[in-house]
Design an enzyme around this catalytic site. Structure first.
Site, short mmCIF file in Angstrom:
data_model
loop_
_atom_site.label_atom_id
_atom_site.label_comp_id
_atom_site.label_asym_id
_atom_site.label_seq_id
_atom_site.Cartn_x
_atom_site.Cartn_y
_atom_site.Cartn_z
N CYS A 2 5.36 6.98 5.14
CA CYS A 2 5.46 8.43 4.90
C CYS A 2 6.92 8.78 5.09
O CYS A 2 7.72 7.98 5.55
CB CYS A 2 4.64 9.20 5.94
SG CYS A 2 2.92 8.76 5.95
N ASN A 98 5.19 9.51 10.93
CA ASN A 98 5.10 8.33 10.06
C ASN A 98 4.72 7.17 10.96
O ASN A 98 5.39 6.88 11.94
CB ASN A 98 6.45 8.05 9.40
CG ASN A 98 6.41 6.76 8.59
OD1 ASN A 98 5.35 6.35 8.12
ND2 ASN A 98 7.54 6.10 8.44
N HIS A 501 -8.98 -26.70 -11.29
CA HIS A 501 -9.80 -26.76 -10.07
C HIS A 501 -10.58 -25.48 -9.86
O HIS A 501 -10.85 -25.08 -8.73
CB HIS A 501 -8.88 -27.06 -8.87
CG HIS A 501 -8.15 -28.34 -9.02
ND1 HIS A 501 -8.76 -29.57 -8.95
CD2 HIS A 501 -6.85 -28.60 -9.32
CE1 HIS A 501 -7.88 -30.53 -9.16
NE2 HIS A 501 -6.70 -29.97 -9.40
#
Ligand code: AGP
Length: 606
Positions: A2, A98, A501
């Site tokens: 943020c 944040n 594979h």
């Protein structure tokens, strides 16, 4: 993940906050908000989506005030809507955050018992009520200290208080936070980019520190509450680096400027007169390093994968690689004679920073390869190798990837020659080839028209594969990541030799498959693998290098030839068409190229 901004000034701050939020949108853009203090009240406006929506809301309800905070969000807890957008406010406190508060559930239960009412689903809101509760019995500084002790997890915080109308509190643990200094005003921001239109005078907080920002003074404190001094850096800011210029998107600009950024980086590290690589002040002697561990995330991890091949080819060092989010929780065997190299464009990626922190705590040798030299990862490494790419704004990394590979390659050549693993004649030859790389990339950028035409097939397909061997394998992964990020479709990078594979079962008629098969040691094997997928109906886009002998294969849907160069450098050239493939595919779909959905430029949370 943020972005936060705070401004305290002698003039109204709302529009300056909005401007900074626009610059911060690359960090997250699913909602936004602003809160100011005026006439003794906290005024808060928030919106879902982009900052444009917030600005529209502000037209209907202007908020005044000479002190305020703002936030752009990338949701971690709680869906992206207005209620969960930051700032989160009570009558007396407003917070932008944040990071992730890991003990938010426990704190929420305690605060609800104390009578606090919650409005959102976010972890952040516990901060509002916790500091409000603490202020009932403590002064501001002690309330901050107690709050920081009770919060677990990571945060960069900006907090304003109804009863403290002239200050903003900032605090940092695990998420970046900077203070900026202006004329009769000061700022708090997630990074220097958010502040650059107002100042280039910046100080950075370290983990555990907090600050009290007033318009005419800033005080910093350590986790015990002692006042500390912080250096004021004067950052050079080249305006054009931050603008798109004539380009439609930052990503387009950043793809096209790769010849320049590579040239600038080469100039920084290669002494052209003596054809010598200069890595100044490398702190360790040969005998102190017998192995290398390369760590990164996403595209940066792909550059680590590429470096592993070069290390094995050009030195006798043992080399291992790891994804940072895995390394940080692995039961690692730390070795004194290992060099731990952290690759990160932003220098703020939480997982990479945590891996670095773990190595620092174990007293390991650490070096970082970053684009942002004032970033946390750079600041906390023993040694920093900048990639000199200039700001990379597009969320999908392009020029930084080539820059990371270039600096890793330079380091490997240097270690190879000083350790005696690489003959001087080869060393000099490789440097001469390296100096031509910007021109080769420039020529490869011209393969544009074919890429535009093939992108339609990738848009229509329900999925695609990118195959490569050896040096081309990390590039196959990077090409697939670019397409995922920008076109929002399944695209899988895979080692060409592994298809038989299991994943060969995915191949069906008309499925686009990119095969990276330059004329290197793996060429013949990869062409055989290519035949296996063509035989099952795949539409193969072969990317190889120019050569006189034709490709030994028919039924290839499309072929792109990049310039021919020293085998070591082909990965750089193979990357360019893949960047453009992702760009033109997303362009045709009309997707947001610089800010793809769900993503952010700097992933500063776990
Ligand atoms: C790359 O296109 C992505 N945006 C992402 O994988 C990015 O490389 C990763 O998040 C690491 O970021 P960093 O280089 O800033 O540490």
């Amino acid at each position: 993940m943020c972005g936060i901004i705070g401004i305290t000034s002698n003039k109204p701050v709302t529009s300056a906050i909005i401007n900074s939020l626009r610059k911060l949108e690359y960090r997250g853009y699913d909602s936004a908000g602003v809160a100011t203090l005026s006439n003794g009240f906290i005024n808060e406006i928030k919106s879902e989506g982009r900052v444009d929506n917030l600005e529209k809301n502000l037209l209907n309800k202007k908020i005044e005030g000479t002190i305020g905070i703002g936030h752009v969000r990338w949701a971690t807890h709680g869906i992206p809507n207005t209620v969960n957008a930051h700032p989160h406010s009570s009558e007396t406190v407003s917070v932008v955050h944040n990071g992730i508060i890991e003990n938010s559930t426990t704190l929420k239960k305690y605060l609800i018992k104390k009578g606090h009412k919650f409005k959102s689903q976010t972890d952040t809101e516990v901060i509002v009520h916790l500091i409000t509760e603490l202020l009932k019995e403590n002064d501001l500084k002690n309330s901050i200290l107690k709050m920081l002790k009770q919060l677990h997890g990571s945060f960069a915080l900006g907090i304003i208080f109804k009863d403290q109308p002239d200050l903003i509190v900032g605090a940092r643990r695990g998420s970046p936070l900077a203070v900026g200094y202006g004329p009769n005003e000061n700022y708090l921001g997630s990074d220097s980019y958010a502040l650059k239109s107002m100042t280039n005078k910046i100080s950075y907080l370290n983990d555990g520190e907090f600050c009290i920002v007033k318009k005419n003074e800033v005080n910093f404190f350590d986790e015990t509450g002692n006042k500390i001094n912080k250096k004021v850096l004067e950052l050079s800011s080249n305006e054009q680096d931050y603008e798109k210029g004539d380009f439609k998107h930052f990503m387009a600009k950043e793809i096209e400027e790769q010849p320049i950024t590579l040239k600038n980086c080469i100039k920084e590290y290669i002494d052209s007169i003596n054809n010598e690589i200069s890595i100044h002040n490398f702190p360790w002697k040969n005998k102190e390093i017998s192995s290398v561990v390369l760590i990164g995330c996403g595209t940066a991890y792909h550059s680590c994968m590429m470096a592993k091949y070069w290390f094995e080819e050009l030195t006798t060092l043992d080399v291992s690689i790891d994804i940072a989010s895995e390394f940080r929780y692995r039961n690692n065997r730390f070795k004194k004679d290992s060099l731990y190299i952290f690759v990160s464009q932003s220098g703020e990626t939480a997982d990479t920073y945590a891996a670095l922190d773990l190595c620092n705590k174990n007293n390991m040798k650490t070096a970082s390869i970053v684009n942002v030299i004032e970033s946390s990862i750079a600041r906390d490494s023993n040694f920093v190798l900048p990639i000199h790419c200039g700001p990379e704004i597009g969320v999908a990394s392009t020029k930084a990837f080539l820059g990371q590979m270039l600096v890793l390659y330079l380091l490997i050549l240097k270690l190879g020659i000083i350790r005696g693993d690489l003959k001087k004649v080869n060393y000099v030859e490789k440097i001469k080839d390296l100096k031509k790389l910007p021109k080769f990339v420039e020529d490869t950028l011209l393969t544009e028209n074919k890429i535009q035409s093939v992108s339609s097939t990738f848009i229509k397909a329900k999925g695609s594969m990118f195959l490569g061997r050896g040096f081309s394998y990390p590039i196959a992964l990077e090409g697939a990541l670019k397409l995922k990020e920008l076109l929002y479709v399944h695209a899988e990078g895979y080692p060409a030799g592994e298809m038989k594979h299991g994943p060969l079962a995915l191949i069906e008629d008309g499925m686009p498959v990119v095969v990276l098969a330059p004329r290197d040691n793996y060429y013949k094997k990869t062409i055989s693998n290519m035949q296996e997928v063509i035989a099952r109906g795949a539409k193969v886009l072969l990317i190889t290098n120019k050569s006189n002998d034709d490709v030994v294969s028919e039924n290839i849907w499309q072929k792109i030839e990049v310039e021919n160069t020293n085998e070591d450098l082909l990965p750089f050239l193979l990357t360019v068409p893949l960047q453009k493939l992702a760009y033109y595919s997303a362009l045709k779909k009309g997707y947001d190229i610089d800010k793809p959905r769900n993503l952010a430029k700097s992933v500063t949370v776990e």
